[in-house]
Design a protein around this motif. Structure first.
Motif: not given
Length: 223
Positions: A132-133, A136, A201, A204-205, A219
């Protein structure tokens, strides 16, 4: 300092050698259009916008453009950054290309084989289309990798250590391509250890391929 030499025999392809004691990549990119290199390489320099410094480096290749199978190179690099690339419509492999920021280490290439040692701090990996992001940030990234291509392609991970505010991970192992005449992703023998993970978090990974429902649950459910 930058030295550029090119030779051509009556029967073989052009041979190119580039050597330098210390070079700023942003400066090289600025003068690339004045060097006798092909359009494909010039386009790649413009797209990937490399920055950072190379030291004690040399490159050699045969032909008009450097190709992985014919390229021999070695270099130390500091604060090396390369821009990630979106998928290119119409390209044979229409997938995004990863990028990175502020990597330091040593790389050696030898006509399809190579090695890479990383000792980086305050670096970042950029993986478009994976998370998503995509960016890193990493407070530490250390690695010792070796590979070879061709029919017996193999990647050896002697060491991989990465950490940031959310996690600390170490891994090692080997990946081998499928045998000649076979298909599939190949075989992997990997081991990994997560020494620290902030579960708030963890999403995120996790790759986006896990599905939006899974990512949303991770999340909001892990506190």
């Amino acid at each position: 300092d930058l030295a550029y030499r090119t030779t051509r025999s009556s029967t073989g392809p052009r041979h190119v050698e580039v050597e330098g004691a210390r070079v700023d990549l942003q400066g090289v990119a600025a003068i690339a259009t004045h060097l006798p290199i092909g359009r494909e390489l010039l386009d790649a320099i413009a797209r990937y916008a490399p920055t950072g410094r190379l030291a004690e480096f040399s490159l050699q290749w045969d032909g008009e453009e450097p190709r992985f199978a014919t390229l021999a190179a070695k270099a130390r690099f500091e604060d090396l950054s390369v821009a990630a690339q979106p998928a290119r419509p119409g390209a044979p492999d229409a997938t995004p290309t990863p990028g990175f920021e502020r990597l330091s280490g040593i790389v050696q290439l030898d006509r399809g084989a190579g090695s890479l040692q990383l000792t980086s701090r305050d670096a970042a990996l950029v993986l478009p289309g994976v998370f998503r992001e995509p960016r890193i940030p990493l407070s530490q990234l250390a690695a010792d990798l070796r590979w070879k291509s061709g029919s017996m392609a193999e990647l050896q991970i002697a060491q991989l250590v990465l950490s940031n505010a959310d996690l600390e991970l170490s891994a090692s192992g080997t990946w081998r391509a499928p045998a000649a005449g076979s298909s599939g992703p190949g075989t992997a023998d990997l081991s990994a250890r997560i020494a620290r993970l902030d579960v708030r978090n963890a999403h995120r990974y996790v790759p986006t391929s896990a599905g939006e429902g899974t990512l949303s649950w991770l999340q909001h459910a892990l506190l």
